[in-house]
Each structure stands twice: as structure tokens, then as C-alpha cells.
Scaffold this active site. Structure first.
Site, PDB file in Angstrom:
ATOM      1  N   GLY A 130      16.957 -13.276 -35.054  1.00 44.32           N
ATOM      2  CA  GLY A 130      16.955 -12.718 -36.408  1.00 44.32           C
ATOM      3  C   GLY A 130      16.422 -13.754 -37.364  1.00 44.32           C
ATOM      4  N   ASP A 244      29.950 -13.618 -44.569  1.00 43.87           N
ATOM      5  CA  ASP A 244      28.972 -12.712 -43.956  1.00 43.87           C
ATOM      6  C   ASP A 244      29.672 -11.799 -42.957  1.00 43.87           C
ATOM      7  OD1 ASP A 244      26.481 -11.621 -43.729  1.00 43.87           O
ATOM      8  OD2 ASP A 244      25.719 -13.134 -42.337  1.00 43.87           O
ATOM      9  N   PRO A 247      29.345  -5.722 -39.425  1.00 41.18           N
ATOM     10  CA  PRO A 247      29.458  -5.263 -38.039  1.00 41.18           C
ATOM     11  C   PRO A 247      28.590  -6.072 -37.067  1.00 41.18           C
ATOM     12  CG  PRO A 247      29.346  -3.375 -39.497  1.00 41.18           C
ATOM     13  CD  PRO A 247      29.107  -4.599 -40.354  1.00 41.18           C
ATOM     14  N   ASN A 249      28.208  -9.143 -36.998  1.00 43.32           N
ATOM     15  CA  ASN A 249      28.875 -10.412 -36.705  1.00 43.32           C
ATOM     16  C   ASN A 249      30.239 -10.215 -36.062  1.00 43.32           C
ATOM     17  OD1 ASN A 249      26.824 -12.055 -37.535  1.00 43.32           O
ATOM     18  ND2 ASN A 249      27.589 -12.265 -39.638  1.00 43.32           N
ATOM     19  N   ASP A 263      29.533 -16.219 -36.192  1.00 41.52           N
ATOM     20  CA  ASP A 263      28.541 -16.538 -37.215  1.00 41.52           C
ATOM     21  C   ASP A 263      29.132 -17.086 -38.509  1.00 41.52           C
ATOM     22  OD1 ASP A 263      26.018 -16.901 -38.081  1.00 41.52           O
ATOM     23  OD2 ASP A 263      25.391 -14.820 -37.854  1.00 41.52           O
TER      24      ASP A 263
END
Lengths: 503, 193
Positions: A130, A244, A247, A249, A263
């Protein structure tokens, strides 16, 4: 004309304007609108009366005419850009090319089934990538241990500040030892590209699960939500704000009920990197808190809002705030109330949707106290669902207040029904006040048109009544909903399924 | 933009707490429009915050002229009307002596604020408001959606032709242009309600 009129659903049109349709519903409606003149007219009237469409059109037209004489700085930014430059904005970062990456970053390996090695790790495959970086699957041969390696994206690694934050946060995260937090085994922050080593777990993200299955059962919502809250509580206890929570993560381990939050470090590093300073928002803003969306300082309450948004997404199968662009989402996060959960999924217990509403309070100081308490409450709710007779609903889930909202919602729903009834009224017998004209209009509408501009819409209705609807329905969900709602929503369903469109 | 506290201190003798809240809400909704309006009137960038402050101040001072007619949200409606009249006064002056910037005084702006402005002036105000709202809304939609809205609504071209040109479906044009319209009206309603 209107061959599929028996499929019409006035409520869908109303929901479209509030952006509260599922993707399937949008798809269906999009096709339906192509066939159904009646729904097209109704949609346009709900969006604005005939006079308002033409007023806006005239103003925008004259603005373009007028601005020829204006200095460039004073011109409006309304004209569409030249079509040749149409399309998406360029992505924040070019996708990593995995071959380039392997060559630049990994040491070559003799084995053909291995992409390369990274210190003591044999890299076998790419799990995902990403904007923040890339996740690799690897093996530590000496320990015979499978690991997941998360490597920082090169454009972030170029920023000294981002690297510093990365290592600091990653080390802090490594200190959180909790079953609901993905552990970090090693941190390498001084190499060409910083990376984290985590245990490899056969899992999918909550995002993948939602994409595949849509809304989850209340039991799953509570089970997953409780564990995420526990993970957050552990992080908050270390003075860390995740920032953050979304979903993508949240990892769901396959075959077992374990849920892990992941994350931490990268989110902080990205936030503090150079990207946000140039006005680019890191990641998807759909689960951000309003204070985060405004760029204000955030604390643990911000994570609770995001947790509320995740619970909302699990209950309804869609994020609470949607729009076509990042800016549009940010605006909704700060200004709008999401569509009431019972309207999207009547199966969700009212005490749960009410509780989510409290988590998603726009003002952080009015949200629930702590992740710890949220975890405990969700645990109690889960126990109650599983053993309703022996485990009473926790006090925090029994809402005692805000009855008027329920009533307001009913008013909105009834008004929708009433307007639908007016608009979809059979055309046969003419009502006395419309004598003559409406008959002409109907036949005009039936003919094929030279221009199908919305200002030409002709079906008779009351646009000003329709105009007040969105506000009423939006206000209906501000803090919490009470028990009335389930019943109201059932009543609304009955009303809406009545044969309004019989012709 | 002024700090919320500054906004609050602008209020002159508001006894009713609900009106305090109404004022705050109004300023939050209205201030972005004022910034854009001032810029579009040619006020130099450095003077824009000043002008916005003056307009808000003139509106706030005129609050003394308000009396409750007992109708729901009447304070808010009244505020919208006064603000409109103050802005119209500002635009008229600005047209006569361009980029006055700090030259316009609050007292001047407050003159005859209760008089109903001429139709042509109201028209100009509505124009500015709609252009502003459309500019805001544009950034919330994809460029394709906006182009389709513009082509079929403003230029009144056939939906089928535009759909073919943009390589999107006619259905998606029907949906997005109504969403855009509803948002433009929503923004204006936030100010006018």
C-alpha cells in the site's frame, strides 16, 4: 415508459441523496433510473424543485458569461477541466514494482523459490502493499519461524523525521504485549529501508471479510469489537494513540476467534512525515474522528470514535461516512451524522446501535470514558446475547435518554412515505386542483425528449416538502437511539412495503 | 479564522443561551462564504480577514434590533437576513470604490440594515451564494461527476450523449447530478434557514 414502475422504491431515492445506499443498491438504482422516467423525475424533485434546478442553472451560466471580464484570480473554479485531463488525481506514490524492489532492497539468494534475503530472513512472497509500504512473507531458517516483514515505503524512508518516528513508535509498540495486538519481533530502523518483523499469522483483514460478507452478526460485531477495544486499551495504557483504527488494520485469524490490531508505528510515522504537510491526507479518512479530520490534536478519544466507526461498518457492511473524494469524506466526518444503523440493518439490537452512537459523538469529551470500559461493556453485551436469561444487559447498554430522536425519525420516515404516496399517485383520475395542466405534463413527460435536463421535469409534486426531509432524518441520529427504534423501523418497513405503486 | 472565543465575544447582549448557540452555528456556516465573497469582490488577500471580521461585527451589533416573533428558529432566520443585507451593503460600496479593504467601517455596513434591498441587489447576493456553494460542492465529487452535471444541467446537453462521451452510464449521471444539486441546496439552506 416506466416499464419497471412496479419495482420503484421512493425510499431508495431519498437514501441516495443521503449517500446511504449499499453498492448493490446503487448499482440497481442506476440501472433502474435509465428505464424509469418516473423515478428520474422524483429523484430530481427530491434534490431540488424545478425552479431551484433552473435557478442554479441560470446562475452558473451567467457566472461563466460574466467571468470572461474578470481577472483570473477572481474567477470561480466551476468550469469542468478539459476532458483530456480528466481522470483520477495522480496517486500519492507510485506502486512499488516488486522486481525493482527485490533488486534494490533484498540480497540475492541461491534458491529459486526465494525472492531474496533480508538479513536473517528468506523472503518468499509478497503479502500485500500500500502507500505506507509493503508486507512480505518470510522464513527465519534458524528459528524455523514464519514471519511477516513490513517494509517502509521508499518515499517515506527518504524523510528523516518519518524514520525517527518510525523507530520510536515501533519500539513503543513492541512494548505492548497483548493478545489483541499484533506483536513486533524486531525493528530495523537503520538500514536502507526500515522494516518490522512480526509473526506470520494466517489471517484476513476485517476489511476483506466485510467486502466478502457484508454486515456481520451482532455476536461477531461484539466479539471482534471487544477484542479491538482490549487491544486499544493496552496501547492507551502505554500512552500510545493508534490514530488509524480501521477494518484494514484489524486482523482476523483464520479458524480461531482471535482478533489482532495492527499497524501502530507506521500510522504515526506517516502522520508525522512530509506527506501531511503538503496537505495530502494519509490513508483513508473514512474512519477518522472529526478532530483528526480537522487536523486538530488527537488523544485516546479519537481512537474510540474510530472504533465506533468500525463497529458501525460491521453492523451495516459499509463505512459510516462516504463521498466521492477525500475532501467529501472529511466534510461528512466533521459535519454529518451517519445514517441511523436500524435503517440500514434492522437486525442490529437497538442497545448496540445506541452505544455506537455514543462512541461516535462529534465532541470528544462527550464520548465514552475509556477503551477499557468499552471492552468491558461489549463483553457484557456479548454475554447477554449468548445467555439472555442468566446475563442481564450491562447498565451502560441500557439507554435511558434521548427519546425524542426516535419520534423524529418516525416523522421523517412517515413523511417519506407520504411524499412517495403523493408522487406515485396513479395518474388516472385527475385531481380537481390540477385540472388540465397535469394531464398535459404527463403526456409530455412520456414523449422522448430533445433535452433531458432536470429543469424540464414535469411530474406534479411538492418539492419543498421533500426538501426538508434529509435534515430531519440526519438529525435523528446524533447521540443514541432508544428501544423505540426497533419498533419504529419495523413499522416503517410495514408502511414502506404497502402497495404504494400499484397502478 | 477567528477563534470560537472571538466569535462569541462579538455578541452584544444576547440573553438567551439558545441564541448564543444559534450565533455560533451561524458563524461556522457563514464565515467560509464571507471569505470567498470578499475575495471575489476584489478585496486584497491581506485585508480579507479584516473585512470578514467587520461584516460579522456589523451583523452582531445589529442583533440589538432583533425581537422575538415567537416563531421557531426566528433568531436564526433574522440573522440570515441581516447578514444578507450587510453583505449587500458591502458589495455595493465595494463596487463604487473597489478594494477598500480596511476602508469600510462597521457603522457604514450597519446603515439601513433592516431595509429590504432592491431586487437586483438580492439577485447579486443569491448569485454569489450559489456560486460559492457550487465551488464547495465541486471538491466533494469526482471530476467526471462534475463534468456530467455541468454538461447535462448547465449546458443542457442530452444525458445519453454525455454518458457516451465520458464513458459512464446514463444512470450514474442521473444519480450524481441530483446528489450535487442536493448538496448545493443543503449548503445554502445551512445559511438561509
Amino acid at each position: 415508459m416506466a416499464t419497471s414502475a412496479h419495482n420503484c422504491d421512493a425510499n431508495l431515492l431519498h437514501q441516495l441523496l443521503q449517500d446511504s445506499l449499499s453498492e448493490q443498491q446503487e448499482q440497481w438504482l442506476s440501472e433502474h433510473l435509465e428505464d424509469c422516467q418516473q423515478c428520474r423525475s422524483l429523484l430530481e424533485q427530491q434534490a431540488g424543485g424545478v425552479s431551484e434546478w433552473s435557478h442554479v442553472r441560470d446562475v452558473l451560466r451567467s457566472e461563466i458569461r460574466l467571468q470572461v471580464d474578470r481577472p483570473a484570480a477572481l474567477r470561480s473554479t466551476l468550469l469542468p477541466v478539459d476532458r483530456s485531463s480528466l481522470g483520477e488525481f495522480p496517486p500519492v506514490s507510485a506502486e512499488l514494482n516488486i522486481d525493482d524492489f527485490a533488486v534494490d532492497f533484498l540480497q540475492p539468494s541461491d534458491r529459486t523459490d526465494v525472492l531474496g534475503t533480508l538479513n536473517d530472513i528468506e523472503i518468499h512472497s509478497v503479502i500485500g502493499q500500500g502507500g505506507n509500504g509493503i508486507v512480505l512473507k518470510g522464513l527465519q531458517p534458524e528459528l524455523n519461524r514464519l514471519v511477516a516483514v513490513k517494509v517502509m515505503a521508499p518515499q517515506l524512508a527518504a524523510s528523516a523525521a518519518a524514520r525517527m518516528r518510525f523507530s520510536r513508535e515501533a519500539q513503543a509498540t513492541a512494548a505492548i504485549v497483548h493478545p489483541a495486538v499484533m506483536p513486533i519481533l524486531t525493528v530495523h530502523s537503520d538500514g536502507q529501508l526500515p522494516y518490522l518483523v512480526m509473526p506470520y499469522v494466517d489471517c484476513e483483514t476485517l476489511q476483506q471479510r466485510l467486502d466478502r460478507e457484508g454486515a456481520l452478526s451482532a455476536v461477531d460485531v461484539l466479539r471482534i469489537g471487544q477484542q479491538v477495544a482490549e487491544g486499544l486499551a493496552a496501547a492507551h495504557a502505554q500512552g500510545l494513540v493508534h490514530r488509524d483504527v480501521k477494518p484494514a488494520n484489524i486482523l482476523l485469524e483464520k479458524g480461531v476467534d482471535r482478533v489482532m490490531l495492527t499497524d501502530f508505528g507506521l500510522a504515526r510515522a506517516v502522520d508525522d512525515g512530509t506527506l501531511t504537510r503538503t496537505g495530502i491526507i494519509a490513508g483513508t479518512p473514512q474512519f477518522m474522528s472529526p478532530e483528526q479530520a480537522r487536523g486538530d490534536a488527537v488523544d485516546t478519544a479519537s481512537d474510540l470514535f474510530s472504533l465506533g466507526s468500525v463497529l458501525y461498518a460491521m453492523c451495516t457492511g459499509r463505512p459510516p461516512f462516504r463521498a466521492e473524494t477525500t475532501y467529501g469524506i472529511l466534510r461528512r466526518v466533521t459535519d454529518d451524522s451517519p445514517t441511523a444503523i436500524p435503517l440500514l440493518n434492522p437486525a442490529v439490537p437497538v442497545w448496540l446501535s445506541g452505544y455506537i452512537g455514543q462512541l461516535m459523538h462529534k465532541h470528544s469529551e462527550q464520548r465514552l470514558a475509556s477503551a477499557d470500559m468499552v471492552a468491558e461493556t461489549l463483553r457484557g453485551g456479548l454475554a447477554h446475547l449468548q445467555q439472555p436469561l442468566t446475563r442481564p444487559l450491562p447498565a451502560a447498554l441500557q439507554s435511558h435518554h434521548v427519546r425524542p430522536w426516535g419520534r423524529l425519525l418516525l416523522v421523517a420516515v412517515c413523511a417519506t412515505v407520504a411524499i412517495a404516496a403523493i408522487v406515485f399517485r396513479p395518474k388516472g383520475p385527475r385531481s380537481p386542483e390540477n385540472t388540465g395542466q397535469s394531464g398535459t405534463q404527463a403526456s409530455v413527460a412520456a414523449e422522448s425528449r430533445v433535452s433531458d435536463s432536470p429543469t424540464d421535469s414535469t411530474a406534479a409534486t411538492n418539492p419543498s416538502a421533500a426538501a426538508t426531509l434529509p435534515e430531519a432524518a440526519t438529525q435523528a441520529w446524533t447521540t443514541s437511539l432508544d428501544e423505540d427504534l426497533n419498533q419504529l423501523s419495523a413499522e416503517a418497513d410495514t408502511l414502506l412495503s404497502a402497495p404504494l405503486f400499484a397502478e | 479564522m477567528p477563534h470560537p472565543k472571538t466569535r462569541h465575544s462579538l455578541i452584544v447582549r444576547l440573553q438567551d443561551e439558545r441564541n448564543d448557540q444559534a450565533w455560533d452555528d451561524f458563524v461556522v456556516a457563514y464565515e467560509p462564504f464571507l471569505y470567498r465573497m470578499a475575495t471575489r469582490q476584489g478585496v486584497p488577500e491581506r485585508d480579507v480577514p479584516d473585512v470578514v471580521q467587520q461584516v460579522l461585527m456589523a451583523v452582531a451589533r445589529s442583533v440589538e434590533g432583533w425581537s422575538d416573533d415567537g416563531r421557531d428558529a426566528s433568531f436564526r432566520r433574522w440573522l440570515s437576513t441581516v447578514a444578507r443585507n450587510v453583505v449587500i451593503r458591502f458589495m455595493t460600496r465595494e463596487r463604487r470604490q473597489p478594494s477598500g479593504g480596511g476602508g469600510t467601517s462597521v457603522i457604514d455596513l450597519m446603515k439601513n440594515v433592516a431595509d429590504e434591498p432592491a431586487a437586483s441587489e438580492r439577485h447579486r447576493y443569491d448569485h454569489e451564494l450559489i456560486v460559492w456553494a457550487a465551488e464547495q460542492v465541486r471538491s466533494e465529487f469526482l471530476e467526471t461527476s462534475w463534468t456530467a452535471f455541468w454538461a447535462t444541467t448547465v449546458d443542457e446537453r442530452r444525458v445519453a450523449d454525455v454518458a457516451a462521451e465520458l464513458q459512464i452510464t446514463a444512470g450514474s449521471i442521473y444519480m450524481s447530478r441530483s446528489r450535487i444539486m442536493a448538496r448545493i441546496r443543503g449548503l445554502i439552506q445551512d445559511i438561509m434557514e
